[in-house]
Design a protein around this motif. Structure first.
Motif, PDB file in Angstrom:
ATOM      1  N   GLY A  11       0.811  -1.211   0.000  1.00 32.07           N
ATOM      2  CA  GLY A  11       0.000   0.000   0.000  1.00 32.07           C
ATOM      3  C   GLY A  11       0.845   1.261   0.000  1.00 32.07           C
ATOM      4  O   GLY A  11       0.548   2.227  -0.705  1.00 32.07           O
ATOM      5  N   GLY A  53      -5.927   0.276  -8.155  1.00 36.19           N
ATOM      6  CA  GLY A  53      -6.947   0.127  -7.114  1.00 36.19           C
ATOM      7  C   GLY A  53      -7.574  -1.253  -7.146  1.00 36.19           C
ATOM      8  O   GLY A  53      -7.841  -1.853  -6.098  1.00 36.19           O
ATOM      9  N   LEU A  56      -5.126  -3.607  -5.533  1.00 34.51           N
ATOM     10  CA  LEU A  56      -5.064  -3.437  -4.077  1.00 34.51           C
ATOM     11  C   LEU A  56      -6.291  -4.002  -3.379  1.00 34.51           C
ATOM     12  O   LEU A  56      -6.206  -4.485  -2.253  1.00 34.51           O
ATOM     13  CB  LEU A  56      -4.917  -1.950  -3.724  1.00 34.51           C
ATOM     14  CG  LEU A  56      -3.580  -1.307  -4.040  1.00 34.51           C
ATOM     15  CD1 LEU A  56      -3.637   0.185  -3.764  1.00 34.51           C
ATOM     16  CD2 LEU A  56      -2.463  -1.947  -3.245  1.00 34.51           C
ATOM     17  N   THR A  57      -7.428  -3.926  -4.020  1.00 31.13           N
ATOM     18  CA  THR A  57      -8.654  -4.384  -3.359  1.00 31.13           C
ATOM     19  C   THR A  57      -9.042  -5.800  -3.717  1.00 31.13           C
ATOM     20  O   THR A  57      -9.710  -6.464  -2.931  1.00 31.13           O
ATOM     21  CB  THR A  57      -9.833  -3.464  -3.719  1.00 31.13           C
ATOM     22  OG1 THR A  57     -10.028  -3.493  -5.118  1.00 31.13           O
ATOM     23  CG2 THR A  57      -9.580  -2.055  -3.257  1.00 31.13           C
ATOM     24  N   ALA A  67      -5.166  -1.556   0.761  1.00 29.51           N
ATOM     25  CA  ALA A  67      -6.067  -0.518   0.260  1.00 29.51           C
ATOM     26  C   ALA A  67      -6.247   0.594   1.285  1.00 29.51           C
ATOM     27  O   ALA A  67      -6.324   1.775   0.922  1.00 29.51           O
ATOM     28  CB  ALA A  67      -7.419  -1.129  -0.112  1.00 29.51           C
ATOM     29  N   GLY A  71      -5.298   4.330   0.705  1.00 31.28           N
ATOM     30  CA  GLY A  71      -6.468   5.198   0.606  1.00 31.28           C
ATOM     31  C   GLY A  71      -6.569   6.283   1.664  1.00 31.28           C
ATOM     32  O   GLY A  71      -6.969   7.409   1.360  1.00 31.28           O
ATOM     33  N   LEU A 123     -10.920   3.306  -2.166  1.00 29.74           N
ATOM     34  CA  LEU A 123      -9.983   2.296  -1.666  1.00 29.74           C
ATOM     35  C   LEU A 123     -10.298   1.909  -0.223  1.00 29.74           C
ATOM     36  O   LEU A 123     -10.345   0.724   0.119  1.00 29.74           O
ATOM     37  CB  LEU A 123      -8.544   2.821  -1.765  1.00 29.74           C
ATOM     38  CG  LEU A 123      -7.919   2.835  -3.139  1.00 29.74           C
ATOM     39  CD1 LEU A 123      -6.602   3.593  -3.121  1.00 29.74           C
ATOM     40  CD2 LEU A 123      -7.708   1.421  -3.642  1.00 29.74           C
ATOM     41  N   SER A 126     -13.628   0.003   0.042  1.00 31.12           N
ATOM     42  CA  SER A 126     -13.526  -1.354  -0.494  1.00 31.12           C
ATOM     43  C   SER A 126     -12.860  -2.293   0.504  1.00 31.12           C
ATOM     44  O   SER A 126     -13.206  -3.464   0.580  1.00 31.12           O
ATOM     45  CB  SER A 126     -12.750  -1.360  -1.808  1.00 31.12           C
ATOM     46  OG  SER A 126     -11.383  -1.109  -1.564  1.00 31.12           O
ATOM     47  N   ALA A 127     -11.920  -1.783   1.265  1.00 34.83           N
ATOM     48  CA  ALA A 127     -11.266  -2.623   2.265  1.00 34.83           C
ATOM     49  C   ALA A 127     -12.224  -2.985   3.388  1.00 34.83           C
ATOM     50  O   ALA A 127     -12.232  -4.120   3.873  1.00 34.83           O
ATOM     51  CB  ALA A 127     -10.045  -1.910   2.833  1.00 34.83           C
TER      52      ALA A 127
END
Length: 139
Positions: A11, A53, A56-57, A67, A71, A123, A126-127
């Motif tokens: 990240g 993105g 990462l997600t 994320a 983010g 981001l 979404s995490a």
């Protein structure tokens, strides 16, 4: 534990790429807008941000912490641009100038338009949703 440390490092490594690609996309879109023409470069840069993105997600072996680590600083920077523009410009002026036009600190256009807030919020959200989704599917 090691998975979360690796995710935090990923990240942190993705943060400058997302920062500068978002700014490059905003500048390319501005150039297309002022030239009354399309901006395929802006689409390309912002597509690269979306791909990062997505990695990462969506990468299953990567903790959602990646994320969040990428983010949250973007959300904080977006909030700084929205509330204290003078301080945000000072922060941006201290960053390396990769492709920024002279007289404009890197990240200014994406910060003022709210792109950093949108990308960072997506981001981070979404995490949070990814962690909740896993617990539902595991049960």
């Amino acid at each position: 534990m090691g998975r979360h440390v690796a995710a935090a490092l990923v990240g942190l490594l993705a943060l400058p790429a997302v920062y500068y690609l978002t700014e490059a996309g905003a500048r390319a879109l501005r150039a297309g807008y002022t030239g009354f023409g399309p901006s395929p470069a802006g689409f390309g840069y912002l597509s690269a941000v979306a791909a990062l993105g997505g990695l990462l997600t969506g990468w299953q072996r990567l903790s959602p912490l990646a994320a969040v680590v990428c983010g949250l600083p973007l959300v904080a920077l977006g909030a700084l641009f929205a509330t204290r523009l003078d301080l945000a410009l000072q922060v941006a002026a201290g960053l390396p100038r990769w492709g920024a036009p002279p007289g404009e600190p890197p990240g200014t256009l994406a910060g003022v338009t709210g792109l950093y807030t949108v990308v960072g919020a997506l981001l981070t959200t979404s995490a949070v949703l990814r962690g909740r989704e896993r617990s539902i599917l595991a049960g």
